[in-house]
Structure formats: structure tokens, C-alpha cells
Write an enzyme that holds these catalytic residues in place. Sequence first.
Site, short mmCIF file in Angstrom:
data_model
loop_
_atom_site.label_atom_id
_atom_site.label_comp_id
_atom_site.label_asym_id
_atom_site.label_seq_id
_atom_site.Cartn_x
_atom_site.Cartn_y
_atom_site.Cartn_z
N ASP A 1 142.70 -2.27 97.60
CA ASP A 1 141.35 -1.85 97.19
C ASP A 1 141.30 -1.57 95.69
O ASP A 1 140.23 -1.56 95.09
CB ASP A 1 140.90 -0.60 97.96
CG ASP A 1 141.86 0.58 97.87
OD1 ASP A 1 142.87 0.49 97.14
OD2 ASP A 1 141.62 1.61 98.53
N GLU A 2 142.47 -1.37 95.07
CA GLU A 2 142.47 -1.00 93.65
C GLU A 2 142.01 -2.13 92.72
O GLU A 2 141.71 -1.88 91.56
CB GLU A 2 143.87 -0.51 93.22
CG GLU A 2 144.25 0.77 93.93
CD GLU A 2 145.38 1.52 93.24
OE1 GLU A 2 145.47 1.45 92.00
OE2 GLU A 2 146.17 2.17 93.94
N TYR B 1 149.32 -2.07 87.71
CA TYR B 1 149.59 -2.50 89.10
C TYR B 1 148.39 -3.27 89.66
O TYR B 1 148.51 -4.39 90.13
CB TYR B 1 149.89 -1.27 89.99
CG TYR B 1 149.68 -1.55 91.46
CD1 TYR B 1 150.47 -2.49 92.13
CD2 TYR B 1 148.67 -0.91 92.18
CE1 TYR B 1 150.26 -2.77 93.48
CE2 TYR B 1 148.45 -1.18 93.52
CZ TYR B 1 149.25 -2.12 94.17
OH TYR B 1 149.03 -2.40 95.50
#
Length: 332
Positions: free
Chosen positions: A115-116, A138
Site C-alpha cells: 500500500d505504500e 522502500y
Amino acid sequence: DASHVVVSLVKNYPNYLIINLDKLDYCASLKNLETVSEKENYKFIQGDICEPDFIKQLFETEKIDIVLHFAAQTHVDLSFWHALEFTYVNVYGTNVLVAAAHEANVEKFVYVSTDEVYGGSTDKEFDESSPKCPTNPYASSKAAAECFVQSYWERYQFPVVITRSSNVYGPHQYPEKVIPKFISLLQQNRKCCIHGSGLQRRNFLYATDVVEAFLTVLKEGKPGEIYNIGTNFEMSIAQLAKELIHLIKKTSSESEMEHWMDYVKDRPTNDLRYPMNSEKMHSLGWTPKVPWKEGIRKTIEWYKENFYNWKNSEKALEPFPVTEPFAQLSGP
């Protein structure tokens, strides 16, 4: 967590050979797979997705029909000061794997994203068509890897499926992640270290629910599609610490709770929320089922017995220095 998916596949699909490829990095533990390690339809191979010759040979020697690609560097705090290594493993490694899978005519390639990639949002929900706007190295590496995977669908109609899931919690997770970290600290009579204000909110999904989601995507997921695997259950990090203190230290007193909480400097960017719309997964027949109370109780029990399943569990509990440079110059 991939180990839960592997265990579930081995147990539920006796006619399939399940190959578990893992380079056994610092956060891996084969203890998580002990329940299936002797099974005839399970095979463990140690290897690295960043080695093209090895991966090519793997696809040539094993008849692989379906790839579930979980392999990644995932620790956000670390990504700020190992940005190149994250790019190497998550982008280059994915490239190697999808190219080899395409060459081998694999029937389905599932890329496990996060979801990031959407970046933070305080109000509006993200659906699968929302723009990617990652705010840490990331998440940026996962977003870039998604683009490479998707290009194989655009260019060759190679059947790829991308999933973006909320934070997973439960047994088997290396204790650098927030839930097992707080549990383990408290079980050792140490304080929970909280980044910044602790007001950042996260959505937490129990491991078995995520397993069900992946089994659903394997069966029903359509090539070229993206699926959000999310939950409406959301909690701030400070609230999470209090819940765990209440359950582990058996206290409800505010002042006693504060005693077990230690606020540290925040990381360079820390998204406040990742609200996701998962209607698309619901329409395939999946919804999360495990209530928080039950999931967290099982998780706490598991870490009581299994904290030392990793050689370097202790190291995982250190608060991460957050003042390091954004990227290092030397290669991975």
C-alpha cells in the site's frame, strides 16, 4: 508473510510441487517452515533473484507454472540509508525474475507490492487506479518494480497480477516490524520505542487473512490487473503500544502505560495513513475475517515461545538511527 502462504499451499495442494526459493537473508528463518519441510510436495532452494544465470537455470530445470514473487528488502527505516541496496534487490531482482518467468512461459506471475506505493493520505481512499506517489526509498523501489512487471503485460500480454496489501502481522515475522518488535520488547521488560508523535496510523491484516487473499488472487485474479488487499481496521502506533502494554503488562492505568513508552526521533518521512479501498478483492469473494483481538492474542502467544527462531533476533529490537544519509554511494 510468504512462509504462511507456502505452508498453506503445501498443505492444501498436495498435487502441486511448491518450490520455496529464498536467499536466507538476515530476516529469514527456516523454522517457520518446519511443519512442511518433510512433505513430498515441498522443495526448498537457497538462491538469489539477483543472479540471472541461476534464475534462468531454475526455470529451465523446474517446470514452474505459477510464480508468487514476495522476495524484497522491506524495512522502511533501513531503506533510508541503504537506498541503493533496496533498489538493487527490489527493482533489479524483480526484473531478473519476471524476464526469466516470461521466457519460461509461466501461466501466472503474481507480484506482491505494498500500500505504500500510494504515499500517505489523511482523507481520501486509494483505489487501484490512484496514482503512485511513494515517499520513502522502500516504497519507491516497489513502485518502480511494479512498472517493470506491468510492462510485460503491456508489451507481451504476459499474465502478471499485482497485489498491494496493508501491513501484515502474526506469527513468523522477523521482530524488526512494529508489532513483533513491541511485543518482544515488552516481553523482555523493555520500553516500546515510538517514532515521532506516534500518531501515524496503520492498517493491520492478520497473516491467515492475507493467505486467503493470495489463494483468491491465484484462482480468480485476472491477468494485467492490480488488487488492493486491505482492511478497514486501523490503529495509531501510540494506540498499538498501549494495547500491547495492556495485554502483556496487564495494566489499564494511563501513567503505568506511559512508563512503557519511549518516544524517539522520527524518520525523514513518515506517512500518516494508507487508507485503501479493497472492493475489487471483495468482488472476487475475499474479505478479512480474523478480528484484531483474536489475531493479536495468537501473535503475542507465538512470540513468547519463538522469539529466538532467528540468529540475530536481539538486533531487530534496536531503535533505528534515523539521521543517516539518504543514500550511500557504494553499490550493494
